[in-house]
Design a protein around this motif. Structure first.
Motif, PDB file in Angstrom:
ATOM      1  N   ALA A 167       0.835  -1.207   0.000  1.00  0.00           N
ATOM      2  CA  ALA A 167       0.000   0.000   0.000  1.00  0.00           C
ATOM      3  C   ALA A 167       0.866   1.252   0.000  1.00  0.00           C
ATOM      4  CB  ALA A 167      -0.936  -0.015   1.209  1.00  0.00           C
ATOM      5  N   ALA A 168       1.898   1.257   0.843  1.00  0.00           N
ATOM      6  CA  ALA A 168       2.804   2.405   0.874  1.00  0.00           C
ATOM      7  C   ALA A 168       3.586   2.516  -0.428  1.00  0.00           C
ATOM      8  CB  ALA A 168       3.748   2.283   2.065  1.00  0.00           C
ATOM      9  N   GLY A 169       4.062   1.384  -0.950  1.00  0.00           N
ATOM     10  CA  GLY A 169       4.850   1.408  -2.170  1.00  0.00           C
ATOM     11  C   GLY A 169       4.071   1.854  -3.385  1.00  0.00           C
ATOM     12  N   LEU A 170       2.801   1.469  -3.461  1.00  0.00           N
ATOM     13  CA  LEU A 170       1.983   1.861  -4.612  1.00  0.00           C
ATOM     14  C   LEU A 170       1.731   3.363  -4.641  1.00  0.00           C
ATOM     15  CD1 LEU A 170      -0.555  -1.091  -4.631  1.00  0.00           C
ATOM     16  CD2 LEU A 170       1.023  -0.492  -6.486  1.00  0.00           C
ATOM     17  N   ASP A 171       1.834   4.001  -3.495  1.00  0.00           N
ATOM     18  CA  ASP A 171       1.718   5.460  -3.442  1.00  0.00           C
ATOM     19  C   ASP A 171       3.071   6.141  -3.585  1.00  0.00           C
ATOM     20  OD1 ASP A 171      -1.046   5.653  -3.172  1.00  0.00           O
ATOM     21  OD2 ASP A 171      -0.960   5.338  -1.000  1.00  0.00           O
ATOM     22  N   GLY A 172       4.116   5.341  -3.819  1.00  0.00           N
ATOM     23  CA  GLY A 172       5.465   5.891  -3.923  1.00  0.00           C
ATOM     24  C   GLY A 172       6.266   5.233  -5.014  1.00  0.00           C
ATOM     25  N   PRO A 173       7.461   4.727  -4.677  1.00  0.00           N
ATOM     26  CA  PRO A 173       8.368   4.195  -5.699  1.00  0.00           C
ATOM     27  C   PRO A 173       7.797   3.041  -6.516  1.00  0.00           C
ATOM     28  CG  PRO A 173       9.552   4.576  -3.641  1.00  0.00           C
ATOM     29  CD  PRO A 173       8.102   4.773  -3.343  1.00  0.00           C
ATOM     30  N   LEU A 174       7.057   2.129  -5.883  1.00  0.00           N
ATOM     31  CA  LEU A 174       6.491   1.014  -6.641  1.00  0.00           C
ATOM     32  C   LEU A 174       5.499   1.530  -7.672  1.00  0.00           C
ATOM     33  CD1 LEU A 174       6.052  -1.980  -7.238  1.00  0.00           C
ATOM     34  CD2 LEU A 174       4.424  -2.052  -5.327  1.00  0.00           C
ATOM     35  N   GLY A 175       4.645   2.445  -7.269  1.00  0.00           N
ATOM     36  CA  GLY A 175       3.694   3.023  -8.214  1.00  0.00           C
ATOM     37  C   GLY A 175       4.391   3.684  -9.388  1.00  0.00           C
ATOM     38  N   GLU A 176       5.529   4.335  -9.125  1.00  0.00           N
ATOM     39  CA  GLU A 176       6.289   4.970 -10.207  1.00  0.00           C
ATOM     40  C   GLU A 176       6.853   3.932 -11.169  1.00  0.00           C
ATOM     41  OE1 GLU A 176       9.211   7.326  -8.264  1.00  0.00           O
ATOM     42  OE2 GLU A 176       7.752   8.685  -7.331  1.00  0.00           O
ATOM     43  N   ARG A 177       7.276   2.782 -10.641  1.00  0.00           N
ATOM     44  CA  ARG A 177       7.809   1.734 -11.515  1.00  0.00           C
ATOM     45  C   ARG A 177       6.709   1.077 -12.345  1.00  0.00           C
ATOM     46  NH1 ARG A 177      10.686   0.607  -6.779  1.00  0.00           N
ATOM     47  NH2 ARG A 177       9.535  -1.314  -6.337  1.00  0.00           N
ATOM     48  N   LEU A 178       5.499   1.052 -11.809  1.00  0.00           N
ATOM     49  CA  LEU A 178       4.401   0.442 -12.532  1.00  0.00           C
ATOM     50  C   LEU A 178       3.772   1.375 -13.563  1.00  0.00           C
ATOM     51  CD1 LEU A 178       2.459  -1.434  -9.689  1.00  0.00           C
ATOM     52  CD2 LEU A 178       4.301  -2.277 -11.136  1.00  0.00           C
TER      53      LEU A 178
END
Length: 294
Positions: A243-254
């Motif tokens: 949840a935290a990643g999708l609002d940050g670096p993971l979301g940017e990679r996706l």
């Protein structure tokens, strides 16, 4: 054994059976060294040796070579993708990479190292080949319809030869349970029994994630044994991290691989799992079992 399709007939490579990495232990070691595998897949020279003819889209068996290291891999060019009514054309390779990124963010290492790059037939997904361990215990079985044996969980009753009924079951295996959580996040529409591979080091890898991340609920899997059961504490911690990643670096990679609506839907699925604290139930509006199941 439910597993990845066997190697194709390599008509242009009579020494195909000797290609490096097709030994299960070598294959497992290559997959475990993720940074080296990603460098090899992303920068190595791709050589096509054959095609997996049972696949619905173009799936090419290749080797990647870099700095004296050679490893087998799967290359799925965008140009070989079959149009689907419910997914935008030319997006399946990107979805495979997005699935790898989410899997990597969980820390569970459930998807082989995967990149998006140019290849002999244009841009496509390149994923390290996982040679299944032939000695690994079976993870699927047909059992007495009265109920699963200890250590097994029910999927569905199935009609078999002679009009008889059997219970299709999967093992109560923590690796499969993690994969079930990942699939719920990915909205995986095609988790067949042949889409998970036991490696020689005991790890389990899920493959074939092209039909994932749809905005509409399309979860179709054989891993229904934990339906409506409480999520493990480990799973809740992993989902909180996602949840935290999708609002940050993971979301940017996706973002290069998914639409804003698809990213928002992924966030919603993670939030929903955290809110209920349970594995999802099969949908009443969408077939819950892939076909064919293996």
């Amino acid at each position: 054994m439910p597993a990845r399709e066997r190697l194709p007939a390599l008509s242009d490579d009579p020494a195909g059976d000797a290609l490096p990495g097709t030994d299960p232990r070598t294959s497992a070691a290559l997959a475990a060294d993720v940074p080296a595998a990603l460098a090899l897949l992303g920068g190595g020279v791709l050589t096509v040796h054959g095609r997996l003819t049972d696949a619905s889209n173009a799936v090419l068996y290749c080797t990647a070579s870099l700095d004296g290291v050679t490893a087998p891999c799967v290359y799925k060019p965008v140009a070989g993708e079959r149009p689907l009514w419910d997914f935008p054309d030319g997006t399946l390779a990107g979805r495979e990479v997005a699935a790898y990124e989410v899997a990597a963010a969980t820390g569970w290492d459930l998807v082989p190292p995967t990149v998006l790059r140019d290849g002999p037939h244009g841009p496509g997904m390149v994923q390290l080949w996982i040679e299944p361990d032939p000695d690994a215990p079976e993870l699927l079985d047909l059992q007495d319809p009265a109920g699963p044996a200890p250590g097994w969980l029910p999927i569905v009753r199935a009609e078999i030869e002679g009009g008889r009924t059997a219970l299709l079951v999967h093992r109560d295996d923590e690796r499969l349970r993690r994969l079930a959580v990942l699939d719920a996040v990915l909205n995986n529409a095609d988790r067949k029994g042949g889409h998970w591979l036991p490696a020689a080091d005991g790890r389990l890898y899920g493959i074939d994630h092209g039909v994932t991340f749809n905005v509409r609920g399309k979860l179709r899997t054989l891993l229904w044994g934990w339906a409506e059961q409480p999520l493990t504490e480990e799973a809740r911690e992993v989902l909180s991290g996602l949840a935290a990643g999708l609002d940050g670096p993971l979301g940017e990679r996706l973002a290069p691989h998914l639409t804003p609506a698809e990213l928002a839907a992924a966030r919603g699925r993670v939030a929903g799992l955290l809110n209920t604290g349970r594995h999802p139930l099969p949908s009443a509006d969408w077939p819950s079992i892939p076909w064919p199941p293996l």
